[in-house]
Design an enzyme around this catalytic site. Structure first.
Site, PDB file in Angstrom:
ATOM      1  N   ASN A   1       3.906  -4.871 -34.594  1.00 49.81           N
ATOM      2  CA  ASN A   1       3.219  -3.641 -34.195  1.00 49.81           C
ATOM      3  C   ASN A   1       1.699  -3.769 -34.281  1.00 49.81           C
ATOM      4  O   ASN A   1       0.976  -3.414 -33.350  1.00 49.81           O
ATOM      5  CB  ASN A   1       3.684  -2.467 -35.057  1.00 49.81           C
ATOM      6  CG  ASN A   1       5.155  -2.151 -34.850  1.00 49.81           C
ATOM      7  OD1 ASN A   1       5.822  -2.775 -34.034  1.00 49.81           O
ATOM      8  ND2 ASN A   1       5.673  -1.187 -35.603  1.00 49.81           N
TER       9      ASN A   1
ATOM     10  N   THR B   1     -24.532  17.019   4.399  1.00 51.96           N
ATOM     11  CA  THR B   1     -23.636  17.754   3.508  1.00 51.96           C
ATOM     12  C   THR B   1     -22.524  18.322   4.385  1.00 51.96           C
ATOM     13  O   THR B   1     -22.765  18.673   5.546  1.00 51.96           O
ATOM     14  CB  THR B   1     -24.357  18.905   2.783  1.00 51.96           C
ATOM     15  OG1 THR B   1     -24.857  19.841   3.745  1.00 51.96           O
ATOM     16  CG2 THR B   1     -25.514  18.388   1.943  1.00 51.96           C
ATOM     17  N   HIS B   2     -21.323  18.375   3.852  1.00 52.89           N
ATOM     18  CA  HIS B   2     -20.158  18.818   4.632  1.00 52.89           C
ATOM     19  C   HIS B   2     -19.983  17.977   5.901  1.00 52.89           C
ATOM     20  O   HIS B   2     -19.436  18.457   6.902  1.00 52.89           O
ATOM     21  CB  HIS B   2     -20.271  20.306   5.006  1.00 52.89           C
ATOM     22  CG  HIS B   2     -20.554  21.201   3.847  1.00 52.89           C
ATOM     23  ND1 HIS B   2     -19.568  21.645   2.990  1.00 52.89           N
ATOM     24  CD2 HIS B   2     -21.728  21.711   3.377  1.00 52.89           C
ATOM     25  CE1 HIS B   2     -20.116  22.410   2.054  1.00 52.89           C
ATOM     26  NE2 HIS B   2     -21.421  22.455   2.267  1.00 52.89           N
TER      27      HIS B   2
ATOM     28  N   SER C   1      -7.772  -7.394  15.729  1.00 51.80           N
ATOM     29  CA  SER C   1      -6.464  -6.786  15.941  1.00 51.80           C
ATOM     30  C   SER C   1      -5.491  -7.833  16.458  1.00 51.80           C
ATOM     31  O   SER C   1      -5.891  -8.794  17.122  1.00 51.80           O
ATOM     32  CB  SER C   1      -6.586  -5.638  16.948  1.00 51.80           C
ATOM     33  OG  SER C   1      -5.326  -5.255  17.440  1.00 51.80           O
TER      34      SER C   1
ATOM     35  N   LYS D   1     -11.357  -5.485  18.838  1.00 56.35           N
ATOM     36  CA  LYS D   1     -11.424  -4.825  17.533  1.00 56.35           C
ATOM     37  C   LYS D   1     -12.117  -5.678  16.476  1.00 56.35           C
ATOM     38  O   LYS D   1     -11.940  -6.892  16.416  1.00 56.35           O
ATOM     39  CB  LYS D   1     -10.013  -4.468  17.040  1.00 56.35           C
ATOM     40  CG  LYS D   1      -9.295  -3.418  17.857  1.00 56.35           C
ATOM     41  CD  LYS D   1     -10.021  -2.082  17.821  1.00 56.35           C
ATOM     42  CE  LYS D   1      -9.958  -1.418  16.473  1.00 56.35           C
ATOM     43  NZ  LYS D   1      -8.598  -1.073  16.056  1.00 56.35           N
TER      44      LYS D   1
ATOM     45  N   ASN E   1     -12.351  -4.768  12.544  1.00 54.58           N
ATOM     46  CA  ASN E   1     -11.958  -3.750  11.581  1.00 54.58           C
ATOM     47  C   ASN E   1     -12.591  -3.985  10.203  1.00 54.58           C
ATOM     48  O   ASN E   1     -12.669  -5.126   9.740  1.00 54.58           O
ATOM     49  CB  ASN E   1     -10.438  -3.734  11.430  1.00 54.58           C
ATOM     50  CG  ASN E   1      -9.748  -3.389  12.728  1.00 54.58           C
ATOM     51  OD1 ASN E   1     -10.217  -2.547  13.488  1.00 54.58           O
ATOM     52  ND2 ASN E   1      -8.626  -4.053  13.003  1.00 54.58           N
TER      53      ASN E   1
ATOM     54  N   GLU F   1     -11.613  -0.793   3.760  1.00 54.49           N
ATOM     55  CA  GLU F   1     -10.355  -0.048   3.795  1.00 54.49           C
ATOM     56  C   GLU F   1      -9.461  -0.419   2.619  1.00 54.49           C
ATOM     57  O   GLU F   1      -8.819   0.449   2.009  1.00 54.49           O
ATOM     58  CB  GLU F   1      -9.641  -0.305   5.111  1.00 54.49           C
ATOM     59  CG  GLU F   1     -10.339   0.327   6.306  1.00 54.49           C
ATOM     60  CD  GLU F   1      -9.672  -0.006   7.629  1.00 54.49           C
ATOM     61  OE1 GLU F   1      -9.982   0.663   8.625  1.00 54.49           O
ATOM     62  OE2 GLU F   1      -8.839  -0.938   7.679  1.00 54.49           O
TER      63      GLU F   1
ATOM     64  N   TYR G   1       4.644   3.963 -34.002  1.00 51.52           N
ATOM     65  CA  TYR G   1       4.939   3.017 -32.933  1.00 51.52           C
ATOM     66  C   TYR G   1       6.295   3.311 -32.307  1.00 51.52           C
ATOM     67  O   TYR G   1       7.269   3.625 -32.989  1.00 51.52           O
ATOM     68  CB  TYR G   1       4.913   1.577 -33.460  1.00 51.52           C
ATOM     69  CG  TYR G   1       5.156   0.582 -32.349  1.00 51.52           C
ATOM     70  CD1 TYR G   1       4.127   0.187 -31.521  1.00 51.52           C
ATOM     71  CD2 TYR G   1       6.444   0.082 -32.104  1.00 51.52           C
ATOM     72  CE1 TYR G   1       4.353  -0.690 -30.469  1.00 51.52           C
ATOM     73  CE2 TYR G   1       6.672  -0.797 -31.061  1.00 51.52           C
ATOM     74  CZ  TYR G   1       5.628  -1.179 -30.248  1.00 51.52           C
ATOM     75  OH  TYR G   1       5.846  -2.042 -29.204  1.00 51.52           O
TER      76      TYR G   1
ATOM     77  N   GLN H   1       4.870  -0.500 -24.915  1.00 51.30           N
ATOM     78  CA  GLN H   1       4.685  -1.749 -24.177  1.00 51.30           C
ATOM     79  C   GLN H   1       4.273  -1.474 -22.724  1.00 51.30           C
ATOM     80  O   GLN H   1       3.729  -2.354 -22.059  1.00 51.30           O
ATOM     81  CB  GLN H   1       5.959  -2.588 -24.208  1.00 51.30           C
ATOM     82  CG  GLN H   1       7.096  -2.068 -23.353  1.00 51.30           C
ATOM     83  CD  GLN H   1       8.323  -2.967 -23.436  1.00 51.30           C
ATOM     84  OE1 GLN H   1       8.596  -3.582 -24.468  1.00 51.30           O
ATOM     85  NE2 GLN H   1       9.048  -3.069 -22.346  1.00 51.30           N
TER      86      GLN H   1
ATOM     87  N   LYS I   1       0.467  -2.047 -21.188  1.00 52.44           N
ATOM     88  CA  LYS I   1      -0.082  -3.307 -20.672  1.00 52.44           C
ATOM     89  C   LYS I   1       0.038  -3.416 -19.164  1.00 52.44           C
ATOM     90  O   LYS I   1      -0.888  -3.878 -18.489  1.00 52.44           O
ATOM     91  CB  LYS I   1       0.604  -4.484 -21.359  1.00 52.44           C
ATOM     92  CG  LYS I   1       0.215  -4.604 -22.818  1.00 52.44           C
ATOM     93  CD  LYS I   1       1.277  -5.304 -23.618  1.00 52.44           C
ATOM     94  CE  LYS I   1       1.355  -4.775 -25.027  1.00 52.44           C
ATOM     95  NZ  LYS I   1       1.588  -3.347 -25.145  1.00 52.44           N
TER      96      LYS I   1
END
Length: 381
Positions: free
Chosen positions: A7, A52-53, A174, A180, A182, A187, A214, A219, A222
């Protein structure tokens, strides 16, 4: 080692592992910050439309916009530094939960493993994972900050915006459309942020119902942070390379900066400086926008007669046309010279301050958290 329990051992090892990788993540994040700062320096006094917006708001320096992403990233590294001070405590000697009676010296073991102190409570030392969850939050927040920058780059890279061009090395084509190009790295970074958030929320859901000692559920801590570290240590170098090699179309940015009536606030502020109360100045500036919009014009296209008519009753006729002195992108940007503003001298100050913070935080990134007893993976010594 006498008096050791699984532990307290595993509670100690996850702390050591996280401290080691927190420094790696911090260093990679500072590399990204440096790439952004380099872009800011290259941009100089180039202007762009601030939004903004997602609507045109006011002109800003491109460097000011990019620096708005530098500061959150620096705070992420600062969070790791703050977190490290809290997790810098060894739970070795806590035993299963009540401590040990077999002669183990917790303070000596702590020093050998690179900790400055021992945890104050043996139950807390073996059973608490709030510090693991705190690391998971910082990792998720870092992912969110990267994702927000990714979203802007993706938008700026569209044909409709055409603000930035990405290097071929950080783009893909693409499988069917030859034209294309990309923004895959951006992304993927945006998508990975959801994964980092999921790791955090999954860990918090695991911890919320555990009694105070404990349990084997722990576990699961992790898997969450291992995945976050693996994700960030792969993502950050790729993202930094994309940022370092992208090229801005500063001519297009400058052309777009004043459009969409982005100088309307400058008209209102000019009126205030000339004695008009802001509640009226706001309305008068809006009236100018309405006239220009109805004619399909921009604010600088209005005639002197237009300004005289709109400002009648508030300014003399010979004064009204002088509003043109603020109807320029350069004048709008230069006027915002308060601390943190977009005026060129203020942005240059930001860059200097950010470089100083990078230098101080770099000390943490290159520091060694492990003590003399640690043996790196693969070592036979």
């Amino acid at each position: 080692m006498r008096g050791r329990s699984r532990n307290d051992q595993i509670a100690c090892l996850i702390r050591m592992w996280l401290r080691r990788h927190a420094r790696r993540v911090a260093g990679l994040t500072l590399d990204l910050v440096n790439a952004l700062i380099a872009q800011c320096e290259q941009a100089g006094d180039a202007v762009m439309p601030g939004r903004t917006h997602m609507q045109h708001a006011q002109p800003v320096l491109l460097a000011h916009q990019l620096m708005a992403h530098v500061w959150p990233l620096l705070r992420d590294v600062q969070r790791l530094v703050d977190w490290d001070a809290r997790i810098d405590a060894s739970p070795y000697g806590s035993g299963a939960l009540a401590g040990n009676t077999l002669g183990l010296d917790p303070q000596n073991v702590a020093v050998e493993l690179g900790f400055s102190r021992v945890t104050d409570n043996s139950i807390d030392g073996t059973a608490s994972r709030d510090l693991v969850a705190e690391f998971a939050f910082v990792a998720a927040m870092l992912g969110v900050d990267i994702s927000r920058l990714s979203e802007e780059i993706i938008i700026w890279n569209t044909q409709e915006f055409a603000f930035v061009r990405l290097d071929d090395a950080y783009s893909t084509g693409s499988s069917i459309m030859p034209q294309k190009k990309n923004p895959d790295i951006a992304e993927l970074a945006r998508g990975k942020s959801g994964r980092l958030i999921g790791d955090l929320t999954g860990l918090l859901a695991t911890l919320k119902g555990l009694p105070t000692a404990y349990a084997r559920d722990l576990q699961e801590d992790k898997e969450a942070v291992f995945d976050q570290v693996d994700t960030l240590e792969v993502l950050l170098p790729a993202f930094t390379g994309m940022v370092a090699t992208m090229a801005f179309d500063t001519d297009r940015l400058a052309a777009e900066a004043p459009t969409g009536f982005a100088l309307a606030t400058d008209i209102a502020e000019w009126l205030v400086r000339n004695g008009v109360p802001f509640r009226h100045a706001h309305e008068l500036s809006g009236a100018c926008v309405k006239i220009a919009e109805e004619r399909g014009q921009e604010l600088w296209d209005l005639t002197d007669a237009d300004f005289i008519t709109v400002f009648e009753g508030y300014l003399p006729a010979d004064k009204a046309p002088q509003v043109r002195e603020v109807l320029s992108t350069e004048g709008s940007v230069a006027a915002r010279r308060g601390k943190g503003g977009t005026a060129p001298e203020r942005v240059r100050e930001q860059i200097v301050d950010a470089k100083s913070k990078v230098e101080s935080l770099h000390v943490f990134a290159v520091s060694i958290s492990d003590g003399p007893a640690y043996r790196p993976e693969g070592s036979l010594n």
